[in-house]
Design a protein around this motif. Sequence first.
Motif, PDB file in Angstrom:
ATOM      1  N   ASP A 150       0.826  -1.200   0.000  1.00  0.00           N
ATOM      2  CA  ASP A 150       0.000   0.000   0.000  1.00  0.00           C
ATOM      3  C   ASP A 150       0.865   1.257   0.000  1.00  0.00           C
ATOM      4  O   ASP A 150       0.661   2.162  -0.810  1.00  0.00           O
ATOM      5  N   ARG A 151       1.841   1.315   0.889  1.00  0.00           N
ATOM      6  CA  ARG A 151       2.690   2.511   1.001  1.00  0.00           C
ATOM      7  C   ARG A 151       3.560   2.706  -0.231  1.00  0.00           C
ATOM      8  O   ARG A 151       3.701   3.828  -0.722  1.00  0.00           O
ATOM      9  N   VAL A 152       4.169   1.641  -0.719  1.00  0.00           N
ATOM     10  CA  VAL A 152       5.011   1.752  -1.910  1.00  0.00           C
ATOM     11  C   VAL A 152       4.151   2.161  -3.109  1.00  0.00           C
ATOM     12  O   VAL A 152       4.526   3.045  -3.884  1.00  0.00           O
ATOM     13  N   GLY A 153       2.989   1.533  -3.255  1.00  0.00           N
ATOM     14  CA  GLY A 153       2.098   1.870  -4.361  1.00  0.00           C
ATOM     15  C   GLY A 153       1.663   3.325  -4.340  1.00  0.00           C
ATOM     16  O   GLY A 153       1.703   4.013  -5.366  1.00  0.00           O
ATOM     17  N   ARG A 154       1.270   3.815  -3.167  1.00  0.00           N
ATOM     18  CA  ARG A 154       0.841   5.220  -3.056  1.00  0.00           C
ATOM     19  C   ARG A 154       1.999   6.179  -3.317  1.00  0.00           C
ATOM     20  O   ARG A 154       1.849   7.150  -4.051  1.00  0.00           O
ATOM     21  N   TYR A 155       3.150   5.899  -2.705  1.00  0.00           N
ATOM     22  CA  TYR A 155       4.299   6.785  -2.892  1.00  0.00           C
ATOM     23  C   TYR A 155       4.712   6.814  -4.362  1.00  0.00           C
ATOM     24  O   TYR A 155       4.932   7.882  -4.935  1.00  0.00           O
ATOM     25  N   CYS A 156       4.828   5.642  -4.953  1.00  0.00           N
ATOM     26  CA  CYS A 156       5.302   5.560  -6.333  1.00  0.00           C
ATOM     27  C   CYS A 156       4.326   6.174  -7.334  1.00  0.00           C
ATOM     28  O   CYS A 156       4.759   6.754  -8.325  1.00  0.00           O
ATOM     29  N   SER A 157       3.030   6.083  -7.064  1.00  0.00           N
ATOM     30  CA  SER A 157       2.076   6.708  -7.987  1.00  0.00           C
ATOM     31  C   SER A 157       2.171   8.227  -7.939  1.00  0.00           C
ATOM     32  O   SER A 157       1.915   8.900  -8.934  1.00  0.00           O
ATOM     33  N   GLN A 158       2.584   8.770  -6.808  1.00  0.00           N
ATOM     34  CA  GLN A 158       2.725  10.224  -6.667  1.00  0.00           C
ATOM     35  C   GLN A 158       4.129  10.725  -7.018  1.00  0.00           C
ATOM     36  O   GLN A 158       4.325  11.921  -7.242  1.00  0.00           O
ATOM     37  N   ASN A 159       5.102   9.827  -7.051  1.00  0.00           N
ATOM     38  CA  ASN A 159       6.504  10.207  -7.275  1.00  0.00           C
ATOM     39  C   ASN A 159       7.183   9.259  -8.264  1.00  0.00           C
ATOM     40  O   ASN A 159       8.127   8.553  -7.900  1.00  0.00           O
ATOM     41  N   PRO A 160       6.724   9.249  -9.513  1.00  0.00           N
ATOM     42  CA  PRO A 160       7.216   8.248 -10.468  1.00  0.00           C
ATOM     43  C   PRO A 160       8.702   8.332 -10.789  1.00  0.00           C
ATOM     44  O   PRO A 160       9.291   7.332 -11.191  1.00  0.00           O
ATOM     45  N   ASN A 161       9.327   9.473 -10.593  1.00  0.00           N
ATOM     46  CA  ASN A 161      10.738   9.609 -10.945  1.00  0.00           C
ATOM     47  C   ASN A 161      11.688   9.330  -9.778  1.00  0.00           C
ATOM     48  O   ASN A 161      12.899   9.406  -9.945  1.00  0.00           O
ATOM     49  N   GLN A 162      11.144   9.001  -8.630  1.00  0.00           N
ATOM     50  CA  GLN A 162      11.961   8.704  -7.460  1.00  0.00           C
ATOM     51  C   GLN A 162      12.258   7.197  -7.383  1.00  0.00           C
ATOM     52  O   GLN A 162      11.471   6.389  -7.838  1.00  0.00           O
ATOM     53  N   PRO A 163      13.385   6.836  -6.788  1.00  0.00           N
ATOM     54  CA  PRO A 163      13.667   5.397  -6.593  1.00  0.00           C
ATOM     55  C   PRO A 163      12.809   4.837  -5.463  1.00  0.00           C
ATOM     56  O   PRO A 163      12.367   5.586  -4.577  1.00  0.00           O
ATOM     57  N   MET A 164      12.580   3.547  -5.494  1.00  0.00           N
ATOM     58  CA  MET A 164      11.770   2.915  -4.460  1.00  0.00           C
ATOM     59  C   MET A 164      12.378   3.089  -3.073  1.00  0.00           C
ATOM     60  O   MET A 164      11.671   3.048  -2.071  1.00  0.00           O
ATOM     61  N   LEU A 165      13.665   3.314  -3.013  1.00  0.00           N
ATOM     62  CA  LEU A 165      14.322   3.613  -1.734  1.00  0.00           C
ATOM     63  C   LEU A 165      13.584   4.726  -1.004  1.00  0.00           C
ATOM     64  O   LEU A 165      13.400   4.660   0.209  1.00  0.00           O
ATOM     65  N   ARG A 166      13.162   5.730  -1.732  1.00  0.00           N
ATOM     66  CA  ARG A 166      12.464   6.866  -1.111  1.00  0.00           C
ATOM     67  C   ARG A 166      11.126   6.423  -0.518  1.00  0.00           C
ATOM     68  O   ARG A 166      10.702   6.937   0.514  1.00  0.00           O
TER      69      ARG A 166
END
Length: 116
Positions: A85-101
């Motif tokens: 859930d957290r990775v999916g939400r973060y990544c949908s809002q920040n597509p150019n950031q690495p998953m580390l973030r």
Amino acid sequence: MKRLAHFIVFMYASTTIVLAGESNVLGFGATKCRDISISILTITGRWDQIFAWTSGFLTGVNMQAISDGGTARDLSAVTPAFVIDRVGRYCSQNPNQPMLRAAETILGDLHHSLQR
């Protein structure tokens, strides 16, 4: 036993390096969020690998905190569903950031929950 001690020291040191920048990260942590789609998270079954990487990162940060004389974060809420859930939400809002973030965001959320 000596090899285990060297490995643990290496892991502690590498955790500090990981927090410094994504150029020192391997695996899913270096993957750009735009490459982690909902299908990767749920349909293809790679969510377990993302969970494993994230839980390893969080555990490593906890171990570093303990070795520095600090307090470890409670990781009991870190379930596969929570991470996805957290990775999916973060990544949908920040597509150019690495998953580390995204993992660092989870770490921040856990830190804030300790202060409540």
